[in-house]
Design a protein around this motif. Structure first.
Motif, short mmCIF file in Angstrom:
data_model
loop_
_atom_site.label_atom_id
_atom_site.label_comp_id
_atom_site.label_asym_id
_atom_site.label_seq_id
_atom_site.Cartn_x
_atom_site.Cartn_y
_atom_site.Cartn_z
N ALA A 38 0.83 -1.21 0.00
CA ALA A 38 0.00 0.00 0.00
C ALA A 38 0.86 1.25 0.00
O ALA A 38 0.53 2.25 -0.66
N LEU A 39 1.97 1.21 0.72
CA LEU A 39 2.88 2.36 0.74
C LEU A 39 3.54 2.55 -0.61
O LEU A 39 3.75 3.69 -1.06
N TYR A 40 3.84 1.46 -1.29
CA TYR A 40 4.40 1.55 -2.65
C TYR A 40 3.40 2.25 -3.57
O TYR A 40 3.78 3.15 -4.34
N GLU A 41 2.14 1.86 -3.48
CA GLU A 41 1.12 2.50 -4.31
C GLU A 41 0.89 3.95 -3.91
O GLU A 41 0.58 4.79 -4.76
N GLN A 42 1.07 4.26 -2.62
CA GLN A 42 0.85 5.62 -2.13
C GLN A 42 1.88 6.60 -2.68
O GLN A 42 1.59 7.76 -2.93
N GLY A 43 3.13 6.13 -2.85
CA GLY A 43 4.12 6.93 -3.53
C GLY A 43 5.15 7.65 -2.68
O GLY A 43 6.00 8.37 -3.23
N ALA A 44 5.11 7.53 -1.35
CA ALA A 44 6.08 8.24 -0.51
C ALA A 44 7.50 7.82 -0.87
O ALA A 44 7.77 6.66 -1.16
N THR A 45 8.41 8.80 -0.84
CA THR A 45 9.79 8.54 -1.23
C THR A 45 10.73 9.20 -0.23
O THR A 45 10.31 9.88 0.70
N GLY A 46 12.04 8.99 -0.42
CA GLY A 46 13.03 9.56 0.49
C GLY A 46 12.93 8.99 1.89
O GLY A 46 13.22 9.67 2.87
N LEU A 47 12.55 7.72 2.01
CA LEU A 47 12.27 7.11 3.32
C LEU A 47 13.54 6.66 4.02
O LEU A 47 14.52 6.25 3.38
N SER A 48 13.53 6.74 5.34
CA SER A 48 14.59 6.18 6.18
C SER A 48 13.99 4.98 6.90
O SER A 48 13.01 5.12 7.63
N VAL A 49 14.57 3.81 6.69
CA VAL A 49 14.00 2.56 7.18
C VAL A 49 14.90 1.95 8.25
O VAL A 49 16.12 1.89 8.08
N VAL A 50 14.28 1.50 9.33
CA VAL A 50 14.98 0.73 10.36
C VAL A 50 14.35 -0.66 10.36
O VAL A 50 13.17 -0.82 10.66
N SER A 51 15.14 -1.65 10.00
CA SER A 51 14.63 -3.02 9.93
C SER A 51 15.82 -3.97 9.97
O SER A 51 16.93 -3.60 9.57
N ASN A 52 15.60 -5.19 10.45
CA ASN A 52 16.70 -6.15 10.51
C ASN A 52 17.36 -6.30 9.15
O ASN A 52 18.57 -6.27 9.03
N ASN A 53 16.56 -6.45 8.11
CA ASN A 53 17.08 -6.51 6.75
C ASN A 53 16.11 -5.77 5.84
O ASN A 53 15.01 -5.41 6.26
N CYS A 54 16.52 -5.54 4.62
CA CYS A 54 15.71 -4.72 3.71
C CYS A 54 15.01 -5.59 2.67
O CYS A 54 15.00 -5.28 1.48
N GLY A 55 14.41 -6.67 3.14
CA GLY A 55 13.68 -7.55 2.24
C GLY A 55 14.63 -8.30 1.30
O GLY A 55 15.84 -8.36 1.50
N VAL A 56 14.06 -8.88 0.26
CA VAL A 56 14.84 -9.54 -0.78
C VAL A 56 14.42 -8.95 -2.10
O VAL A 56 13.47 -8.17 -2.18
N ASP A 57 15.12 -9.29 -3.15
CA ASP A 57 14.77 -8.76 -4.46
C ASP A 57 13.33 -9.13 -4.81
O ASP A 57 12.98 -10.31 -4.90
N GLY A 58 12.49 -8.12 -4.97
CA GLY A 58 11.12 -8.34 -5.41
C GLY A 58 10.13 -8.66 -4.31
O GLY A 58 8.97 -8.96 -4.60
N ALA A 59 10.53 -8.58 -3.05
CA ALA A 59 9.60 -8.89 -1.97
C ALA A 59 9.93 -8.04 -0.74
O ALA A 59 11.07 -7.64 -0.52
N GLY A 60 8.90 -7.78 0.06
CA GLY A 60 9.06 -7.00 1.28
C GLY A 60 9.55 -5.60 0.95
O GLY A 60 9.15 -4.98 -0.03
#
Length: 251
Positions: A38-60
């Motif tokens: 939903a966030l991808y569709e919403q369009g927000a950019t320039g995000l700072s993310v805190v997460s154990n990992n940043c997903g994998v190619d094409g997911a998360g």
């Protein structure tokens, strides 16, 4: 007290460009795929993310990363994502690597209102001494390096000062939740999800099963509703759509 949103799009509608996000999940377990979509569709950019990992190619989170919507990542594990490595090494992405236990405690501390704490993890390394490349220069070399951190001795042992983490928003996935935002996580999905939920000023939780208030045993609640502001109820199809990062079979 009814925190249920009609849609995932409604739950993420006000996430602005440049917002910081704490995102639950470990590998592909417990990843809030629906609200990320939903966030991808919403369009927000320039995000700072805190997460154990940043997903994998094409997911998360890999979906947002591939669309160049993430500017900075604070995490512990950067494997299994070739696009992540490419953006980091080319200077397109700023990355702060943190020991996994330290990252977990930084999120928990932030959620509990603790501004900083001392830990022995990283003493004697560039984690404490500084100089780790947070961002590479496009032509090579380091554009932004990690700063040195304060150290202090307690009981004859040296510790490094780490700051707690709070973010504008948190995105998490839970097994069960109620209208008040009380959450229960199941098995491996109880990874960084509870910690991320605590760290966000506005926490959006997608839940596989919504139950009536009073149904959940208080002793089984992992995250109390006080930490959660918005609940997104998944469809049975969304709840069942769980990717496997590395499929193995027994011969």
């Amino acid at each position: 007290m009814n925190k249920v949103c009609a849609t995932a799009a409604e739950a993420v509608h006000d996430i602005a460009d440049g917002s910081s996000l704490a995102v639950g999940g470990f590998g592909l377990s417990g990843v809030p795929d629906v609200v990320i979509g939903a966030l991808y569709e919403q369009g927000a950019t320039g995000l700072s993310v805190v997460s154990n990992n940043c997903g994998v190619d094409g997911a998360g989170l890999g979906i947002l990363l591939a669309a160049h919507r993430i500017d900075r990542v604070t995490g512990s594990y950067v494997g299994e994502n070739k696009e992540f490595a490419r953006q980091y090494l080319s200077g397109e992405l700023e990355v702060e690597l943190v020991p996994q236990g330290t990252l977990a405690e930084r999120l928990r501390a932030g959620g509990c209102g603790i501004p900083a704490f001392y830990t022995p993890a990283g003493v004697g390394t560039q984690i404490a001494e500084g100089g780790l490349p947070w961002r590479y220069a496009p032509g090579g070399g380091t554009a932004v390096a990690s700063p040195p951190k304060e150290t202090r001795t307690f009981g004859g042992r040296t510790y490094v000062l780490e700051e707690g983490i709070t973010t504008d928003y948190a995105l998490v996935r839970a097994w069960r939740g109620d209208h008040h935002g009380n959450l229960v996580f199941r098995r491996a999905a109880a990874n960084f999800n509870p910690l991320a939920a605590m760290a966000g000023r506005i926490t959006v939780a997608e839940v596989e099963e919504l139950v009536a208030p009073g149904t959940l045993d208080p002793e089984h609640v992992h995250v109390p509703g006080v930490f959660v502001q918005r609940v997104v109820v998944l469809t049975p199809e969304q709840a069942a759509a769980k990717k496997i990062e590395k499929r193995t079979v027994r011969v």
